[in-house]
Write a protein that holds these residues in place. Structure first.
Motif, PDB file in Angstrom:
ATOM      1  N   THR A  81       0.854  -1.187   0.000  1.00 50.30           N
ATOM      2  CA  THR A  81       0.000   0.000   0.000  1.00 50.30           C
ATOM      3  C   THR A  81       0.887   1.233   0.000  1.00 50.30           C
ATOM      4  OG1 THR A  81      -1.885   1.071   1.090  1.00 50.30           O
ATOM      5  CG2 THR A  81      -0.205   0.102   2.524  1.00 50.30           C
ATOM      6  N   SER A  82       0.282   2.410   0.135  1.00 43.62           N
ATOM      7  CA  SER A  82       1.051   3.650   0.190  1.00 43.62           C
ATOM      8  C   SER A  82       1.415   3.969   1.638  1.00 43.62           C
ATOM      9  CB  SER A  82       0.255   4.806  -0.422  1.00 43.62           C
ATOM     10  OG  SER A  82      -0.991   4.959   0.230  1.00 43.62           O
ATOM     11  N   ALA A  83       2.600   4.543   1.839  1.00 47.23           N
ATOM     12  CA  ALA A  83       3.067   4.852   3.184  1.00 47.23           C
ATOM     13  C   ALA A  83       2.210   5.926   3.842  1.00 47.23           C
ATOM     14  CB  ALA A  83       4.534   5.286   3.134  1.00 47.23           C
ATOM     15  N   ASN A  84       1.793   6.929   3.071  1.00 44.72           N
ATOM     16  CA  ASN A  84       0.998   8.007   3.666  1.00 44.72           C
ATOM     17  C   ASN A  84      -0.332   7.512   4.229  1.00 44.72           C
ATOM     18  OD1 ASN A  84       0.145   7.929   0.670  1.00 44.72           O
ATOM     19  ND2 ASN A  84      -1.450   9.160   1.613  1.00 44.72           N
ATOM     20  N   CYS A  85      -0.833   6.412   3.673  1.00 45.20           N
ATOM     21  CA  CYS A  85      -2.095   5.834   4.115  1.00 45.20           C
ATOM     22  C   CYS A  85      -2.036   5.405   5.577  1.00 45.20           C
ATOM     23  CB  CYS A  85      -2.433   4.648   3.226  1.00 45.20           C
ATOM     24  SG  CYS A  85      -3.692   3.550   3.864  1.00 45.20           S
ATOM     25  N   VAL A  86      -0.906   4.866   6.004  1.00 42.76           N
ATOM     26  CA  VAL A  86      -0.787   4.308   7.353  1.00 42.76           C
ATOM     27  C   VAL A  86       0.239   5.071   8.189  1.00 42.76           C
ATOM     28  CG1 VAL A  86      -1.601   2.008   6.745  1.00 42.76           C
ATOM     29  CG2 VAL A  86       0.802   2.568   6.401  1.00 42.76           C
ATOM     30  N   TYR A  87       0.620   6.244   7.721  1.00 44.84           N
ATOM     31  CA  TYR A  87       1.606   7.052   8.424  1.00 44.84           C
ATOM     32  C   TYR A  87       1.063   7.471   9.792  1.00 44.84           C
ATOM     33  CZ  TYR A  87       5.238  10.631   9.027  1.00 44.84           C
ATOM     34  OH  TYR A  87       6.285  11.379   9.495  1.00 44.84           O
ATOM     35  N   ASN A  88       1.902   7.373  10.812  1.00 45.06           N
ATOM     36  CA  ASN A  88       1.526   7.735  12.187  1.00 45.06           C
ATOM     37  C   ASN A  88       0.404   6.868  12.757  1.00 45.06           C
ATOM     38  OD1 ASN A  88       3.428   9.742  12.583  1.00 45.06           O
ATOM     39  ND2 ASN A  88       2.086  11.382  11.861  1.00 45.06           N
ATOM     40  N   LYS A  89       0.280   5.650  12.248  1.00 45.94           N
ATOM     41  CA  LYS A  89      -0.706   4.707  12.778  1.00 45.94           C
ATOM     42  C   LYS A  89       0.009   3.483  13.346  1.00 45.94           C
ATOM     43  CE  LYS A  89      -4.498   6.117   9.725  1.00 45.94           C
ATOM     44  NZ  LYS A  89      -3.838   7.294   9.175  1.00 45.94           N
ATOM     45  N   MET A  90      -0.586   2.872  14.341  1.00 45.07           N
ATOM     46  CA  MET A  90      -0.039   1.672  14.960  1.00 45.07           C
ATOM     47  C   MET A  90      -0.559   0.438  14.234  1.00 45.07           C
ATOM     48  SD  MET A  90       1.824   2.950  17.353  1.00 45.07           S
ATOM     49  CE  MET A  90       2.198   1.510  18.358  1.00 45.07           C
TER      50      MET A  90
END
Length: 306
Positions: free
Chosen positions: A92-101
């Motif tokens: 997937t894209s990194a920005n999609c899950v950025y700052n998520k656990m």
């Protein structure tokens, strides 16, 4: 005035492609799965979708047509798309899950009408146990915008849930048409995402043409497309949109046009469906060695079905 959907402050208002359209017909299709235990090859959709009498509108996928397409949710809220590249790894894209656990993320596979598991089209969910971002990911420019999600358990491989093939060669320099799929918005100003999985057919746009076209938008005349990104789309009425980010852009395999390989990841864009304004995608081939190295590590599993 154009609005930019992207991953950061400089490229604000990230648009992840999508739209909800009406559909007609009975959700149940006889023999939707000819053999649930049969092991398909990567990039292979269900043959049953071609034989069904289900009526879908233009721009909608059929159940099982793109079984590698997954939905990523955070605290039970849809955030983006992704693609299953092994039974327990999502690209997937990194920005999609950025700052998520990782433990707050859930991946659902086998979806068609998002969030509505009918008897004939049930989806399955897996918890994410580990996130791996590309070390050079830039939230500001969208460069190196990819991540791998390692799941707690493997999804069972059937025609309803299957993996997508990684690219065997660089395809982004060729004049070809490819497909994106997702549950994002249909129009940039829509309030809600699509309920039925979308099917978006777009052409690859040469890098120099794309960069010139984007310089005519609010990106400005000095805009430079980051390395390892490429463009697709630019046709009025056909585009990914907000909510489609992280999903795959995939093309028919030259040696077997009934199977697909993923060449891109939906990254960012300027508005949706505007003529001569292509969408921006991460070039998967440029990161194939990085992806494969992690796939073959202790966390991942690789099943070679090429």
């Amino acid at each position: 005035m154009f609005q930019i959907w992207t991953v950061g402050v400089f490229l604000s208002a990230l648009i992840l492609f999508g739209a909800a359209e009406n559909y007609e017909g009975d959700l149940s299709i006889e023999n939707e799965m000819q053999s649930p235990d049969e092991q398909p090859q990567c990039g292979q959709g269900s043959p049953a979708f071609q034989e069904s009498d289900l009526n879908v509108t233009d721009g909608q996928a059929r159940p099982g047509e793109f079984p590698w397409t997954v939905a990523v949710s955070h605290h039970k809220k849809f955030v983006c798309g992704g693609s299953l590249i092994t039974p327990n790894i999502v690209l997937t894209s990194a920005n999609c899950v950025y700052n998520k656990m990782a433990e707050d993320l859930v991946v659902s596979a086998g979806e068609w009408e998002y969030g509505n598991a009918s008897e004939k089209y049930p989806y399955e969910e897996q918890i994410v146990k580990k996130l791996v971002f590309h070390k050079s990911f830039s939230l500001r420019t969208g460069a190196n915008n990819l991540a791998l999600l390692f799941l707690e358990k493997e999804f069972p491989m059937t025609y309803r849930i299957n993996t997508i093939c990684l690219p065997t060669e660089k395809r982004t320099l060729n004049s070809t048409r490819c497909i994106a799929a997702g549950w994002g918005k249909n129009q940039f100003k829509d309030k809600h995402n699509a309920s039925i999985l979308k099917k978006i057919d777009v052409p690859i746009v040469p890098r120099d043409i794309c960069q010139d076209q984007l310089r005519q938008t609010r990106m400005g005349r000095t805009f430079t497309l980051a390395p390892n990104l490429f463009c697709a789309g630019g046709e009025e009425g056909k585009d990914a949109c907000t909510g489609d980010g992280g999903g795959a852009l995939f093309c028919p395999m030259p040696e077997d046009p009934k199977r697909f390989e993923q060449i891109g990841i939906v990254n960012w864009g300027v508005g949706c469906k505007n003529k001569n304004v292509p969408g921006i995608y991460t070039d998967v081939f440029e990161y194939k060695s990085w992806i494969v190295e992690l796939m073959e590590g202790p966390t991942g599993t690789v099943t070679d079905k090429n």
